[in-house]
Design a protein around this motif. Sequence first.
Motif, mmCIF file in Angstrom:
data_model
loop_
_atom_site.group_PDB
_atom_site.id
_atom_site.type_symbol
_atom_site.label_atom_id
_atom_site.label_comp_id
_atom_site.label_asym_id
_atom_site.label_seq_id
_atom_site.Cartn_x
_atom_site.Cartn_y
_atom_site.Cartn_z
ATOM 1 N N UNK A 442 0.827 -1.208 0.000
ATOM 2 C CA UNK A 442 0.000 0.000 0.000
ATOM 3 C C UNK A 442 0.857 1.252 0.000
ATOM 4 N N UNK A 443 2.010 1.198 0.686
ATOM 5 C CA UNK A 443 2.895 2.363 0.728
ATOM 6 C C UNK A 443 3.527 2.605 -0.645
ATOM 7 N N UNK A 448 3.683 6.042 -5.552
ATOM 8 C CA UNK A 448 3.470 6.259 -6.981
ATOM 9 C C UNK A 448 2.453 7.352 -7.214
ATOM 10 N N UNK A 449 1.389 7.350 -6.414
ATOM 11 C CA UNK A 449 0.375 8.403 -6.552
ATOM 12 C C UNK A 449 0.957 9.777 -6.208
ATOM 13 N N UNK A 450 1.962 9.793 -5.328
ATOM 14 C CA UNK A 450 2.594 11.056 -4.924
ATOM 15 C C UNK A 450 3.789 11.401 -5.802
ATOM 16 N N UNK A 469 11.695 2.032 4.821
ATOM 17 C CA UNK A 469 11.402 2.575 3.498
ATOM 18 C C UNK A 469 12.553 3.477 3.065
ATOM 19 N N UNK A 470 12.978 3.286 1.820
ATOM 20 C CA UNK A 470 14.042 4.112 1.254
ATOM 21 C C UNK A 470 13.584 4.634 -0.106
ATOM 22 N N UNK A 471 14.246 5.693 -0.558
ATOM 23 C CA UNK A 471 13.929 6.247 -1.869
ATOM 24 C C UNK A 471 15.150 6.840 -2.517
ATOM 25 N N UNK A 472 15.036 7.136 -3.798
ATOM 26 C CA UNK A 472 16.135 7.731 -4.550
ATOM 27 C C UNK A 472 16.170 9.234 -4.280
ATOM 28 N N UNK A 473 17.353 9.755 -3.908
ATOM 29 C CA UNK A 473 17.482 11.193 -3.687
ATOM 30 C C UNK A 473 16.835 11.680 -2.411
ATOM 31 N N UNK A 474 16.639 10.801 -1.438
ATOM 32 C CA UNK A 474 16.054 11.159 -0.148
ATOM 33 C C UNK A 474 14.744 11.943 -0.289
ATOM 34 N N UNK A 475 13.743 11.364 -0.907
ATOM 35 C CA UNK A 475 12.466 12.068 -1.057
ATOM 36 C C UNK A 475 11.729 12.163 0.276
ATOM 37 N N UNK A 476 10.784 13.072 0.359
ATOM 38 C CA UNK A 476 9.942 13.180 1.541
ATOM 39 C C UNK A 476 8.778 12.208 1.420
ATOM 40 N N UNK A 477 8.600 11.399 2.444
ATOM 41 C CA UNK A 477 7.508 10.429 2.451
ATOM 42 C C UNK A 477 6.307 10.934 3.258
ATOM 43 N N UNK A 478 6.275 12.221 3.553
ATOM 44 C CA UNK A 478 5.179 12.748 4.370
ATOM 45 C C UNK A 478 3.839 12.522 3.683
ATOM 46 N N UNK A 480 2.722 10.299 1.215
ATOM 47 C CA UNK A 480 2.171 8.951 1.171
ATOM 48 C C UNK A 480 1.889 8.356 2.552
ATOM 49 N N UNK A 481 2.754 8.607 3.539
ATOM 50 C CA UNK A 481 2.508 8.083 4.885
ATOM 51 C C UNK A 481 1.251 8.730 5.478
#
Length: 864
Positions: A442-443, A448-450, A469-478, A480-481
């Motif tokens: 779900x995350x 993807x939606x964000x 959870x990790x991402x490319x370029x240190x994105x903000x996960x605020x 989607x969470x």
Amino acid sequence: MPTTFASTRFRGTWRPYQARVLDELAAHLDDGRVHLVAPPGSGKTLLGLEVVVQLERPALVLAPTLALRDQWLSRFSDLFEGDVATSIDAEAPATLTVATYQALHTAARRGLDALVETLRVGGIETLVVDEAHHLRQAWWRTLRSVRTELGAITTVALTATPPYDVPRAEWNRYASFCGPPDADISIPELVKAGHLCPHLDLVRYVLPAPEEQERLDAFRADTHSLISSVLQGPVWMPALQQHPWIRQPEAHVDAIADTDPEWFVAALAVLREATGGEMAPQAAALGLLPDELPALRTSLLDRFLTGVLGNQADAFTAILGDELAVRDLHRQLDRLGALEGSQVRLQHPPSVRSALAASASKLDAAVSAVRVESEARKEALRAVVLADRIRDAAWDPERGSTVLRQLGVVPLFERLRAADIDQPIGVLTGRVVVVPSTVADALVEACELADIEGAEVEPLDVAPGFVKVRGVGEPSFVQPITALFEAGVLRVLVGTVALLGEGWDAPSANVLVSASSSATFVRTGQIRGRVFRTDPRQPAKVSSVWHLACLDPADPNGGGNVEQLRRRFRAFARPRAGALPEDPPRLETGLGAIPTLHTVDAVNADTDRRAQDHEATRDLWQRAIGEDVNGRALRPSIRVLSESPLPVGVRIRTVPWYVPSVPAGSLASAGVASGLTGALLGFGQVAGLSMAGAGLALLAWGGTAFVRDAMSRVQRNQALGPRGLAAEAAARATLDALKGASLVVDPEASLAVEPTSTGIEVSLESRLVDDAEVFSDALADLLGPIGAPRYLLRVEGGRTVSVPDALGSRKGLAEQFADAWQERVGPAELVFTRTPLGRRALATARARSLGREDAVEQVHRWRG
């Protein structure tokens, strides 16, 4: 494009509380400034824009972040009609220019004169400072310079949380720029209108963890040893006895009065405790009797030691012949952790205060709060637990066991995970993001939606069933969470105050647990606002805000951590049941009673019960707010403790007590006069009989009124006590003088005095909130600690009271206060404190008021 807002109109309809503020705008702008305090969700930005439109002059709006800058422009384009030129560059201003504080500061550093000239040519005559509590020191300097150079410019200050708990110098800087708060949209108004939800501010009290208590005990043992060495050792008391102020006080009375009379009195208290001496000659130098010297307590010892290290250091160095003793004392206090800048703090030492604020016991307290809420809310739970630091070193195999006992996001997550609360838990910080493995898919979909690409999850080995959870370029996960939290896929979110404490928007959040050890009033106010928003999916939403406080068992007032909380709660209005079952509930600020070591468990159990009864909370808010909010506001009251700070000799002047319109004594006198006249005329004459009958009637009426008034006075005396009656009389004198000076403008304003469990409470009943604030501030000046007033009143017994600042700015106003005092209380003589004799009188007054810091307390209560 037009260069004014003449054709600009708001497209919507103003809410009642917004309309109230706009109706009062002209009155607030009389000093060229308006300072609006309004909580999140009240439409503060819209009000700021409408003020700009009504002023009809080009405006520069300053915001702390780019996001807020863009929000101002989007709100203007969406909700206001009119063709107005806009800009986001202060160096290229338009009719409406919105920039960040940092951008203005950078432009000023490139050239202040050029920036000011550009703004002047651009016609900027309105300056709006948004979220004014954010302003940094460097930004303040730039703003002051820009405003000063522009000259005649109207300032509009907007904030949800004025920095009430900052040091006095910082508050003065803030208030000197923004002005005192003019208009306040209160939370009760927003709850009544349905724009914020009912809520409870709850306190869970804890005791220090065993190892923390050991450190506290060690600190107190070391402190006791230090105090003993000062009071009983061979250095300090002999040196103090040789101090010129102690040996020859009369010869140095001017220096004492001008420099530090409070230190002199503290030194006498210390010396009396150490030697058992009377200190009569020294006390007499300031016009004090020996029994007027306060008993030695920790706050006086703090003041004495602060002086020894500060403005008295040279004197002690000269007496002792070198600086070693002063330096050694400084080192001992520093090693204890009892120094805060240049101040000695043995009463609330910073080391103890910070230890209590960050107590490991708060970890279990936070888990208990979430468990209580989970049991009550089930699947509807949306809890946010906020801490200052991440502390992901808790997952380090070598250091983990130590870090897990420190207040932080990861230790909180681990305690919640181990508690088996049966709610899906997530972690959201700028560096660490964790969700249950069942939520991973779900995350990824929410990412993807964000438009967050490359989001990956990996098992968190130290926490089975969870993924990191990790991402490319240190994105903000605020985003989607938050989406998962809003949907209930996550129901407990542990994060940092920095990321989620201000600006984060999640309307479903209904529980906040503040596990911050350092949150200021501003930050606390902001994080509370995260759970106050209404949510269409929860039409009956009731929120809880849990504050965690660690008690100091050795301090009867709760200790430094509780004192921090008490200061913050002075601005939080909470619904409370009446003292008796039949009493109506009330909304008022303040923390309330502090539990003792033996009652903390019972107090926490009662808090848990109240937290779970949402229907009772909703009902309490409705009844406390009342049906009609028109004219209601959070109005100030002054609570005077049972030991009134008024001098002992002050009493109510014995004047006749009045029936509603006619003095009882006058009625009785008229009766006697009529009866005598009738007797002289002769009872056989019609006129004589009439006069005699009228005299008897008046005598009976006057006698009845006199008896009733006497009984009323006895009852009043029983309710308030002699000191309470004296304080009431002083309050009436203050009100008379304020009305005479047109500082209280409502002619119907009247005094309300009520007995309380600790003394009396005095407030002003007026249609105008400003009147109540002016009166409250004046009464606090009169009854509280004496600072540096321009005038004193010398009253009965040679004692003095302070003329309130509002009435002491001019001699004529001070004389009005003196006249009112003589009318209501007793004889009084005005003393100007800016002369040599006046300075001595002021020094004596300040010495007598030493220790009156808690003599009065200002609270705000919701009423008309």
